[in-house]
Design an enzyme around this catalytic site. Structure first.
Site, PDB file in Angstrom:
ATOM      1  N   LYS A  84      59.609 -28.345  -0.028  1.00 33.61           N
ATOM      2  CA  LYS A  84      59.789 -29.382   1.002  1.00 33.61           C
ATOM      3  C   LYS A  84      60.652 -28.913   2.171  1.00 33.61           C
ATOM      4  CE  LYS A  84      58.807 -33.652  -1.425  1.00 33.61           C
ATOM      5  NZ  LYS A  84      58.516 -33.291  -2.836  1.00 33.61           N
TER       6      LYS A  84
ATOM      7  N   GLU B  53      61.512 -41.131   5.068  1.00 32.48           N
ATOM      8  CA  GLU B  53      61.333 -42.020   3.931  1.00 32.48           C
ATOM      9  C   GLU B  53      61.423 -41.150   2.681  1.00 32.48           C
ATOM     10  OE1 GLU B  53      58.819 -40.564   5.480  1.00 32.48           O
ATOM     11  OE2 GLU B  53      58.027 -39.573   3.691  1.00 32.48           O
TER      12      GLU B  53
ATOM     13  N   SER C  50      55.675 -25.306  -7.175  1.00 36.47           N
ATOM     14  CA  SER C  50      56.196 -25.982  -5.981  1.00 36.47           C
ATOM     15  C   SER C  50      57.699 -26.221  -6.038  1.00 36.47           C
ATOM     16  CB  SER C  50      55.462 -27.308  -5.778  1.00 36.47           C
ATOM     17  OG  SER C  50      55.497 -28.094  -6.958  1.00 36.47           O
TER      18      SER C  50
HETATM   19  C1  LIG Z   1      57.366 -33.670  -3.529  1.00 33.55           C
HETATM   20  C2  LIG Z   1      56.918 -32.642  -4.476  1.00 33.55           C
HETATM   21  C3  LIG Z   1      55.554 -32.426  -4.750  1.00 33.55           C
HETATM   22  C4  LIG Z   1      54.455 -33.276  -4.187  1.00 33.55           C
HETATM   23  O1  LIG Z   1      54.334 -33.249  -2.796  1.00 33.55           O
HETATM   24  P1  LIG Z   1      53.124 -32.528  -2.063  1.00 33.55           P
HETATM   25  O2  LIG Z   1      53.236 -33.034  -0.667  1.00 33.55           O
HETATM   26  O3  LIG Z   1      51.855 -32.932  -2.724  1.00 33.55           O
HETATM   27  O4  LIG Z   1      53.359 -31.066  -2.150  1.00 33.55           O
HETATM   28  C5  LIG Z   1      55.204 -31.396  -5.607  1.00 33.55           C
HETATM   29  N1  LIG Z   1      56.137 -30.618  -6.190  1.00 33.55           N
HETATM   30  C6  LIG Z   1      57.454 -30.785  -5.960  1.00 33.55           C
HETATM   31  C7  LIG Z   1      58.423 -29.884  -6.634  1.00 33.55           C
HETATM   32  C8  LIG Z   1      57.887 -31.795  -5.092  1.00 33.55           C
HETATM   33  O5  LIG Z   1      59.205 -31.966  -4.881  1.00 33.55           O
END
Ligand SMILES: *Cc1c(COP(=O)(O)O)cnc(C)c1O
Length: 403
Positions: free
Chosen positions: A93, A115, A386
């Site tokens: 993010k 948000e 992610s």
């Molecule tokens: C917020 C988040 C997501 C989901 O958000 P996307 O916009 O779909 O990438 C996925 N993995 C993690 C670790 C997150 O913090």
């Protein structure tokens, strides 16, 4: 083969999806944002400043790690993990919030709003705002504030104001509505930092362009090692920012006949045959919410349904418009993954590789055995991890994993 455009048209549509379904008062603000981003993209000074921060502050490039014990456990030839969990603040993010806050500064805005649901995007925005000396306010539902007290405290430590939203169910969808309403009133001095590849045009494109560094780096890392492209690439899909950031460079940089198969893992929750699910591609229908058209979970009358997933980052009832388009075009395969499947994959990565992944990322990891079955035991697969899982250990412990 006909050329395919991977860009939104002038009105922000990917096929029938996307657009900007917003009140009249927001239209000039979105146009100003679009112009500013187009200008920033063409300005080497913006790229230079962003690149330096991503390297020295965020810690990029993130490693592309070959996980051999995991590959053996799931029955694949090789598995590569793209380690977004090693970024500053522990997820992808920050790539987006740093880029948008830099843009806010270029536009002369002193103040940013965001948000947040689980608080991850709020913390990433508060972090970038502190770094750049911007005032920051984060809208958050009262129910989420109660459930996510640690992230609320982190935002305050970072100097942000957390504004409670008591409407509706006091969760993410209500916070988005409140943030948009507030933006209309303060658009002169305020920049809205949107958290995923959705919302009205040009946000889906801005967020994708700021997250494409995930896929771009991966392709460069495969090239530099002189190993062939993977046979498949996997990412989890909430709103879709880490997934589109992973997929997009493979779609535009790799020729059709060499492109890996692309898989998105969406949250099935307790199962797509239950009401407790977040699988907007599997179960949703096209509709409009939060300023854009896409697949949405909705009732017979078209009202948005509340989404459920064990992972707070995947329980949004919609999906970014470019994903809806890629699904219709058959360019990406979206598969639902249940809470239980994600928990198994979570524990497996802990045990085989010594990496505690986010529960969101575990949804992507959970597709590996299915892909092994489809592509065979020699297949090579890349997965975007992610985020890291420190934030999720309480939930995982409650589910009885590891004890
Ligand atoms: C917020 C988040 C997501 C989901 O958000 P996307 O916009 O779909 O990438 C996925 N993995 C993690 C670790 C997150 O913090």
């Amino acid at each position: 083969m006909t050329a395919r455009s991977h860009e939104a048209d002038d009105l922000g549509f990917f096929g029938p999806y996307g657009g900007a379904y917003v009140p009249e008062t927001v239209v000039p603000a979105l146009a100003e944002l679009d112009a500013a981003f187009t200008q920033a993209k063409a300005d080497p000074a913006y790229a230079e400043e962003l690149g330096t921060l991503l390297r020295d502050y965020v810690g990029r490039p993130t490693p592309l790690y070959r996980a051999d014990r995991l590959a053996a456990a799931v029955g694949l030839g090789a598995v590569y993990l793209k380690r977004e969990d090693l970024n500053h603040t522990g997820a992808h993010k920050i790539n987006n919030t740093i880029g948008q806050c830099l843009l806010a500064k270029r536009m002369g805005k002193q103040r940013v709003i965001a948000e947040t649901g689980a608080g991850q995007h709020g913390v990433a925005t508060a972090t970038a705002a502190a770094l750049m000396g911007l005032e920051c306010a984060v809208f958050m539902g009262t129910e989420d504030i109660r459930r996510q007290s640690l992230n609320v405290y982190k935002m305050k430590l970072l100097g942000a104001e957390v504004i409670p939203v008591d409407d509706g169910t006091g969760t993410l969808a209500d916070a988005v509505t409140a943030a948009m309403r507030h933006w209309v009133e303060r658009v002169n001095d305020t920049f809205y930092v949107l958290g995923s590849a959705l919302g009205p045009h040009p946000y889906p494109t801005i967020v994708r362009d700021l997250q494409r560094i995930i896929g771009d780096e991966s392709i460069d890392q495969f090239d530099a090692r002189e190993v062939p492209m993977p046979d498949a690439v996997v990412a989890c899909v909430g709103g879709g920012s880490n997934a589109i950031g992973t997929f997009y460079p493979f779609l535009v940089r790799v020729p059709d006949d060499q492109r890996p198969r692309l898989y998105g893992a969406e949250a099935a929750g307790k199962g797509i045959d239950t009401r407790f699910t977040g699988a907007s591609i599997a179960l949703g229908k096209p509709g409009v919410m939060h300023g854009f058209m896409s697949y949405l979970l909705q009732d017979e009358r078209g009202n948005p349904l509340e989404a459920y997933s064990i992972s707070a980052g995947l329980d949004y009832p919609g999906i970014g418009p470019e994903h809806a388009y890629l699904h219709d075009e058959g360019l990406v395969t979206y598969l639902p993954v249940t809470d239980d499947e994600a928990l198994v994959a979570f524990e497996q990565l802990c045990r085989t590789e010594g990496i505690i992944p986010a529960i969101e990322s575990s949804h992507a990891l959970a597709l590996l055995p299915r892909i092994a079955e489809e592509l065979g035991p020699d297949a090579v697969v890349m997965v975007t991890v992610s985020g890291r899982g420190d934030k999720d250990v309480d939930i995982v412990r409650e589910a009885g994993i590891g004890e």
